[in-house]
Design a protein around this motif. Structure first.
Motif: not given
Length: 335
Positions: A3-10, A12-27
């Motif tokens: 289970k991964i928390l991303v702050t600053g998720a919305t 410039y960097l955070g949104g693309r980080l969330c997408a990449a983490l999800l592609r790797d199968g993380n929650s």
């Protein structure tokens, strides 16, 4: 599954980080403000929204609860604000709140803290690595000052045994949100609109340019391979904005700028922009602190990240060949 928390998720960097983490199968749990624009966040059941703010400890502690890894990418990134205290409440106070929340959690295995090359200070006349410490004799921007203060907090946390890894991106560019953090895109828009008719200064400025997707991969590599308490520069090719404009001219088949705009003239324009900003409430693209930054060099080596994380940044030419057609597809530039 972690289970991964991303702050600053919305952001410039955070949104693309969330997408990449999800592609790797993380929650992924994304910390977002109730007023945040969620349009760039990926959709899916594996993405959980946690409403809160890094300056609000209770909401942040609730978001941290049950998470194994935290990417702290939240930051206020602007060259100038009418109220400079906001930089410290978000960039320093937000990190303080996060570290406090982690101490009260028994699940967190690793924190990836997104700092900035500004936290290491200017590199006038040389190329710096992670060992450089900011001289603190002067600060070009309040943002820079806040990131230096936050960096001290992160280092102290590491000595206290918190599982923190610090990463330092360069000037991030590439497709994504057109925020203040995407300064390359914003300057190219000004260049091709005719509002920026020449080079900025004499071309003696030097920055380390990092493609946003390379920085995202560097963050994920830091989660898997980064050593606790270590610092890693996620930078790229060192070049001037004059070089950026020249590459852009080659890619678009347009002519290069014919004039150099002196920094003193840009500073005057910056003061005028700040004056009108106070009246209109709209933040200026260029302000005097921007010019203070341009009077220095910010060149860094990412050899440590390459060796330990497998970080592999693309060239500036490769990155711009992707970014410029993207800006054209959005109707932001024409050529």
């Amino acid at each position: 599954m972690k289970k991964i928390l991303v702050t600053g998720a919305t952001g410039y960097l955070g949104g693309r980080l969330c997408a990449a983490l999800l592609r790797d199968g993380n929650s992924v749990r994304a910390l977002v403000r109730p007023t945040s624009d969620l349009s760039t966040l990926p959709r899916g059941e594996a993405l959980e929204l946690a409403y809160g703010d890094v300056t609000d400890y209770r909401s942040l502690a609730d978001a941290v609860s049950g998470c194994h890894v935290i990417f702290h990418a939240a930051a206020l990134v602007e060259p100038w604000l009418p109220d400079p205290s906001k930089f410290f409440s978000v960039n320093v106070g937000g990190l303080e709140n996060l570290l406090r929340a982690v101490k009260e959690s028994d699940a967190v295995e690793k924190i990836i803290y997104t700092s900035s090359f500004f936290a290491l200070g200017p590199t006038d006349g040389h190329v710096a690595d992670e060992s450089q410490a900011h001289h603190q004799k002067f600060f070009c921007t309040e943002y820079e000052k806040s990131k230096v203060a936050a960096g001290k907090l992160a280092l102290r946390a590491a000595t206290e045994g918190l599982p923190i890894v610090m990463v330092f991106p360069g000037v991030i560019y590439g497709p994504g949100k057109l925020t203040a953090g995407n300064v390359v895109a914003r300057l190219l828009i000004e260049r091709f609109s005719g509002r920026l008719p020449g080079y900025i200064g004499k071309g003696s400025d030097k920055y380390s340019f990092s493609h946003v997707d390379d920085v995202v991969e560097g963050h994920i590599a830091a989660m898997h391979k980064g050593r606790i308490g270590e610092r890693y520069l996620l930078t790229g090719e060192n070049a001037s904005f004059m070089h950026v404009f020249d590459i852009a001219a080659i890619i678009t088949g347009t002519s290069r700028p014919r004039i150099h705009l002196p920094l003193w003239a840009i500073e005057v324009y910056g003061w005028l922009s700040v004056f009108f900003s106070r009246i209109t409430g709209k933040l200026p693209l260029i302000s005097p602190p921007t010019v203070y930054v341009l009077r220095h060099q910010w060149a860094y080596s990412c050899e440590k990240a390459k060796a330990e994380l497998g970080y592999s940044p693309r060239s500036l030419r490769e990155g711009l060949e992707e970014m410029i057609p993207w800006l054209k597809s959005l109707g932001q530039i024409k050529y």
